[in-house]
Write a protein that holds these residues in place. Structure first.
Motif, PDB file in Angstrom:
ATOM      1  N   ARG A  30       0.828  -1.209   0.000  1.00 13.14           N
ATOM      2  CA  ARG A  30       0.000   0.000   0.000  1.00 13.14           C
ATOM      3  C   ARG A  30       0.865   1.263   0.000  1.00 13.14           C
ATOM      4  O   ARG A  30       0.584   2.227  -0.714  1.00 13.14           O
ATOM      5  N   GLU A  31       1.905   1.257   0.803  1.00 16.28           N
ATOM      6  CA  GLU A  31       2.798   2.418   0.885  1.00 16.28           C
ATOM      7  C   GLU A  31       3.559   2.623  -0.425  1.00 16.28           C
ATOM      8  O   GLU A  31       3.732   3.755  -0.873  1.00 16.28           O
ATOM      9  N   SER A  32       3.996   1.557  -1.058  1.00 19.87           N
ATOM     10  CA  SER A  32       4.695   1.673  -2.347  1.00 19.87           C
ATOM     11  C   SER A  32       3.776   2.270  -3.405  1.00 19.87           C
ATOM     12  O   SER A  32       4.190   3.124  -4.192  1.00 19.87           O
ATOM     13  N   VAL A  33       2.524   1.833  -3.425  1.00 17.83           N
ATOM     14  CA  VAL A  33       1.558   2.372  -4.377  1.00 17.83           C
ATOM     15  C   VAL A  33       1.271   3.834  -4.055  1.00 17.83           C
ATOM     16  O   VAL A  33       1.226   4.679  -4.956  1.00 17.83           O
ATOM     17  N   ARG A  34       1.116   4.167  -2.802  1.00 21.90           N
ATOM     18  CA  ARG A  34       0.864   5.553  -2.401  1.00 21.90           C
ATOM     19  C   ARG A  34       2.003   6.466  -2.865  1.00 21.90           C
ATOM     20  O   ARG A  34       1.772   7.542  -3.420  1.00 21.90           O
ATOM     21  N   ARG A  35       3.246   6.012  -2.653  1.00 23.94           N
ATOM     22  CA  ARG A  35       4.406   6.803  -3.087  1.00 23.94           C
ATOM     23  C   ARG A  35       4.422   6.969  -4.607  1.00 23.94           C
ATOM     24  O   ARG A  35       4.747   8.043  -5.115  1.00 23.94           O
ATOM     25  N   SER A  36       4.092   5.913  -5.336  1.00 24.33           N
ATOM     26  CA  SER A  36       4.056   6.001  -6.799  1.00 24.33           C
ATOM     27  C   SER A  36       3.022   7.013  -7.263  1.00 24.33           C
ATOM     28  O   SER A  36       3.293   7.836  -8.144  1.00 24.33           O
ATOM     29  N   ILE A  37       1.842   6.935  -6.682  1.00 23.97           N
ATOM     30  CA  ILE A  37       0.769   7.854  -7.070  1.00 23.97           C
ATOM     31  C   ILE A  37       1.162   9.290  -6.744  1.00 23.97           C
ATOM     32  O   ILE A  37       1.004  10.192  -7.573  1.00 23.97           O
ATOM     33  N   SER A  38       1.692   9.515  -5.556  1.00 20.05           N
ATOM     34  CA  SER A  38       2.072  10.883  -5.183  1.00 20.05           C
ATOM     35  C   SER A  38       3.240  11.381  -6.023  1.00 20.05           C
ATOM     36  O   SER A  38       3.414  12.591  -6.186  1.00 20.05           O
ATOM     37  N   GLY A  39       4.010  10.461  -6.608  1.00 18.13           N
ATOM     38  CA  GLY A  39       5.097  10.845  -7.504  1.00 18.13           C
ATOM     39  C   GLY A  39       4.665  10.999  -8.948  1.00 18.13           C
ATOM     40  O   GLY A  39       5.503  11.183  -9.833  1.00 18.13           O
ATOM     41  N   GLY A  40       3.371  10.922  -9.211  1.00 15.26           N
ATOM     42  CA  GLY A  40       2.856  11.136 -10.554  1.00 15.26           C
ATOM     43  C   GLY A  40       2.673   9.887 -11.393  1.00 15.26           C
ATOM     44  O   GLY A  40       2.416   9.967 -12.585  1.00 15.26           O
ATOM     45  N   ASN A  41       2.800   8.726 -10.778  1.00 16.51           N
ATOM     46  CA  ASN A  41       2.628   7.454 -11.491  1.00 16.51           C
ATOM     47  C   ASN A  41       1.325   6.799 -11.053  1.00 16.51           C
ATOM     48  O   ASN A  41       1.313   5.934 -10.185  1.00 16.51           O
ATOM     49  N   ALA A  42       0.222   7.197 -11.684  1.00 16.83           N
ATOM     50  CA  ALA A  42      -1.088   6.661 -11.299  1.00 16.83           C
ATOM     51  C   ALA A  42      -1.436   5.377 -12.037  1.00 16.83           C
ATOM     52  O   ALA A  42      -2.393   4.703 -11.682  1.00 16.83           O
ATOM     53  N   ARG A  43      -0.688   5.048 -13.077  1.00 15.67           N
ATOM     54  CA  ARG A  43      -0.894   3.765 -13.763  1.00 15.67           C
ATOM     55  C   ARG A  43       0.165   2.816 -13.213  1.00 15.67           C
ATOM     56  O   ARG A  43       1.360   3.015 -13.407  1.00 15.67           O
ATOM     57  N   SER A  68      -7.199   3.341  -4.946  1.00 19.69           N
ATOM     58  CA  SER A  68      -6.358   4.536  -4.854  1.00 19.69           C
ATOM     59  C   SER A  68      -5.889   4.993  -6.227  1.00 19.69           C
ATOM     60  O   SER A  68      -5.913   6.192  -6.535  1.00 19.69           O
ATOM     61  N   ALA A  69      -5.469   4.046  -7.053  1.00 23.38           N
ATOM     62  CA  ALA A  69      -4.996   4.394  -8.399  1.00 23.38           C
ATOM     63  C   ALA A  69      -6.121   4.994  -9.225  1.00 23.38           C
ATOM     64  O   ALA A  69      -5.931   6.001  -9.921  1.00 23.38           O
ATOM     65  N   ARG A  70      -7.300   4.410  -9.140  1.00 23.56           N
ATOM     66  CA  ARG A  70      -8.435   4.934  -9.918  1.00 23.56           C
ATOM     67  C   ARG A  70      -8.873   6.308  -9.432  1.00 23.56           C
ATOM     68  O   ARG A  70      -9.250   7.164 -10.224  1.00 23.56           O
ATOM     69  N   GLN A  71      -8.824   6.525  -8.130  1.00 22.81           N
ATOM     70  CA  GLN A  71      -9.173   7.841  -7.598  1.00 22.81           C
ATOM     71  C   GLN A  71      -8.192   8.907  -8.071  1.00 22.81           C
ATOM     72  O   GLN A  71      -8.536  10.079  -8.165  1.00 22.81           O
ATOM     73  N   ALA A  72      -6.965   8.494  -8.377  1.00 22.89           N
ATOM     74  CA  ALA A  72      -5.942   9.422  -8.862  1.00 22.89           C
ATOM     75  C   ALA A  72      -5.978   9.553 -10.385  1.00 22.89           C
ATOM     76  O   ALA A  72      -5.104  10.175 -10.975  1.00 22.89           O
ATOM     77  N   GLY A  73      -6.967   8.924 -11.022  1.00 21.59           N
ATOM     78  CA  GLY A  73      -7.105   9.013 -12.468  1.00 21.59           C
ATOM     79  C   GLY A  73      -6.322   7.964 -13.229  1.00 21.59           C
ATOM     80  O   GLY A  73      -6.175   8.048 -14.448  1.00 21.59           O
ATOM     81  N   GLY A  74      -5.839   6.951 -12.529  1.00 24.27           N
ATOM     82  CA  GLY A  74      -5.060   5.890 -13.168  1.00 24.27           C
ATOM     83  C   GLY A  74      -5.741   4.546 -13.065  1.00 24.27           C
ATOM     84  O   GLY A  74      -6.972   4.461 -13.037  1.00 24.27           O
ATOM     85  N   ASP A  75      -4.940   3.519 -12.965  1.00 23.76           N
ATOM     86  CA  ASP A  75      -5.454   2.156 -12.868  1.00 23.76           C
ATOM     87  C   ASP A  75      -4.365   1.287 -12.258  1.00 23.76           C
ATOM     88  O   ASP A  75      -3.190   1.668 -12.213  1.00 23.76           O
ATOM     89  N   LEU A  76      -4.746   0.116 -11.797  1.00 23.16           N
ATOM     90  CA  LEU A  76      -3.791  -0.864 -11.292  1.00 23.16           C
ATOM     91  C   LEU A  76      -4.054  -2.171 -12.008  1.00 23.16           C
ATOM     92  O   LEU A  76      -5.203  -2.610 -12.111  1.00 23.16           O
ATOM     93  N   ARG A  77      -2.995  -2.752 -12.514  1.00 23.82           N
ATOM     94  CA  ARG A  77      -3.083  -4.042 -13.193  1.00 23.82           C
ATOM     95  C   ARG A  77      -2.073  -4.975 -12.555  1.00 23.82           C
ATOM     96  O   ARG A  77      -1.110  -4.531 -11.944  1.00 23.82           O
ATOM     97  N   ILE A  78      -2.317  -6.277 -12.713  1.00 24.38           N
ATOM     98  CA  ILE A  78      -1.387  -7.255 -12.159  1.00 24.38           C
ATOM     99  C   ILE A  78      -0.741  -8.041 -13.288  1.00 24.38           C
ATOM    100  O   ILE A  78      -1.310  -8.176 -14.367  1.00 24.38           O
ATOM    101  N   ALA A  79       0.445  -8.553 -13.003  1.00 27.28           N
ATOM    102  CA  ALA A  79       1.181  -9.304 -14.019  1.00 27.28           C
ATOM    103  C   ALA A  79       1.793 -10.557 -13.426  1.00 27.28           C
ATOM    104  O   ALA A  79       2.250 -10.569 -12.282  1.00 27.28           O
ATOM    105  N   ALA A  80       1.777 -11.602 -14.218  1.00 26.58           N
ATOM    106  CA  ALA A  80       2.488 -12.860 -13.965  1.00 26.58           C
ATOM    107  C   ALA A  80       2.243 -13.485 -12.591  1.00 26.58           C
ATOM    108  O   ALA A  80       3.179 -13.879 -11.909  1.00 26.58           O
ATOM    109  N   PRO A  81       0.974 -13.617 -12.176  1.00 27.93           N
ATOM    110  CA  PRO A  81       0.741 -14.257 -10.871  1.00 27.93           C
ATOM    111  C   PRO A  81       1.109 -15.739 -10.895  1.00 27.93           C
ATOM    112  O   PRO A  81       0.917 -16.418 -11.899  1.00 27.93           O
TER     113      PRO A  81
END
Length: 110
Positions: A30-43, A68-81
């Motif tokens: 959650r914290e890593s995603v929060r930092r990314s979003i606040s740094g301008g990386n909402a996707r 959180s990503a969608r609220q910031a105008g982005g999205d979150l996707r997952i890869a290679a589970p």
């Protein structure tokens, strides 16, 4: 566990972790995603290829990060589970909510 972040385009970040995504490590995601979003990386792409175990806390973290990503105008996707992670996603029906891709780079280059 420490999550790492790699910026691949001006607004896209890949977040990677290893081993477990559970009640201990979910706040780190959650914290890593929060930092990314606040740094301008909402996707965001969460690379799950090295996650060998995920529980309900991990699921909750992914859903919260998606919101959180969608609220910031982005999205979150997952890869290679992994197989275990895929099974948890299917059992919870979150495989219908979280967009899944084979590699992190495929997630936003479709």
């Amino acid at each position: 566990m420490t999550f790492t972040t790699e910026k691949i385009e001006p607004d896209i970040a890949i977040i990677r972790g290893d081993e477990k995504l559970n009640m201990v490590t979910a706040p780190e995601l959650r914290e890593s995603v929060r930092r990314s979003i606040s740094g301008g990386n909402a996707r965001i792409v969460v690379d799950l290829s090295a996650i060998t175990f995920m529980d309900s806390s991990g699921l909750g973290a992914l859903v919260g990060c998606l919101k959180s990503a969608r609220q910031a105008g982005g999205d979150l996707r997952i890869a290679a589970p992994s197989k275990q992670v895929t099974m948890v996603l299917q059992l919870s029906n979150l495989d219908r909510v979280l967009a899944k891709f084979d590699t992190p780079y495929d997630a936003y280059h479709d």
